[in-house]
Design a protein around this motif. Sequence first.
Motif, PDB file in Angstrom:
ATOM      1  N   VAL A 285      24.232  26.033 -55.902  1.00 39.95           N
ATOM      2  CA  VAL A 285      24.786  24.371 -56.685  1.00 39.95           C
ATOM      3  C   VAL A 285      24.680  23.272 -55.418  1.00 39.95           C
ATOM      4  O   VAL A 285      23.077  22.448 -55.593  1.00 39.95           O
ATOM      5  CB  VAL A 285      25.633  24.230 -56.388  1.00 39.95           C
ATOM      6  N   GLN A 286      24.978  23.724 -54.444  1.00 38.32           N
ATOM      7  CA  GLN A 286      24.597  22.843 -53.157  1.00 38.32           C
ATOM      8  C   GLN A 286      22.587  22.607 -52.656  1.00 38.32           C
ATOM      9  O   GLN A 286      22.220  21.816 -52.041  1.00 38.32           O
ATOM     10  CB  GLN A 286      25.059  23.215 -51.755  1.00 38.32           C
TER      11      GLN A 286
ATOM     12  N   GLY B  34      23.127  19.409 -56.429  1.00 36.02           N
ATOM     13  CA  GLY B  34      23.737  19.273 -58.120  1.00 36.02           C
ATOM     14  C   GLY B  34      23.020  18.988 -59.379  1.00 36.02           C
ATOM     15  O   GLY B  34      24.013  18.305 -60.085  1.00 36.02           O
ATOM     16  N   ASP B  35      22.089  19.219 -59.377  1.00 39.06           N
ATOM     17  CA  ASP B  35      20.840  19.269 -60.196  1.00 39.06           C
ATOM     18  C   ASP B  35      21.443  19.883 -61.424  1.00 39.06           C
ATOM     19  O   ASP B  35      20.751  21.002 -61.155  1.00 39.06           O
ATOM     20  CB  ASP B  35      19.241  18.180 -59.752  1.00 39.06           C
TER      21      ASP B  35
END
Length: 172
Positions: free
Chosen positions: A139-140, A144-145
């Motif tokens: 995710v990082q 976060g998209d």
Amino acid sequence: MKQDEMPDLGWQADLLKAIRGSESPDLHAILVPSYSEGLALYRDSQRALRRQVLAQAYPVIRQLTGELCFHSLADDFASQTPSCSGDLHLYGDVFPQYLRQSPVSADFPYLAEVAALEWHIHRQYYAPDIPLLTLPLLVQQCGGDVAQLMSARMQLAANVHLLRLPGNAADI
């Protein structure tokens, strides 16, 4: 000797031949008279080390063939395939191909396949550790998209290999 001159390393080649079993008359001239005892000890030590290295990489082959047969295979393999690296963990990479050609495989055709599986396991054990990809890290990395996260493609690490085994080596 001047800095730009290469030393005569012919004696090292003669010593290597003597360790592998070929006596060299030139070697007699530079070694002490009792060198043959030391050479025999060194030869035995090298043989034991090669056997040990192969036994660590191929423990199932050692169990399947028995100690005496394994030592015979290891000694013959070493005479045909000298190590090309200072890293002992790389020695034995072509042992499965050697077994495939060995007369022992005529009676036990699965040996080469088991050896191939063992070599892959051995290489993975000694492969460098790589960081695990966790969901928070993924995710990082995607910032976060969610769209980028959903379209992310995974790629196998460089040390992961596919091994096709036509027989039942994994069951053995």
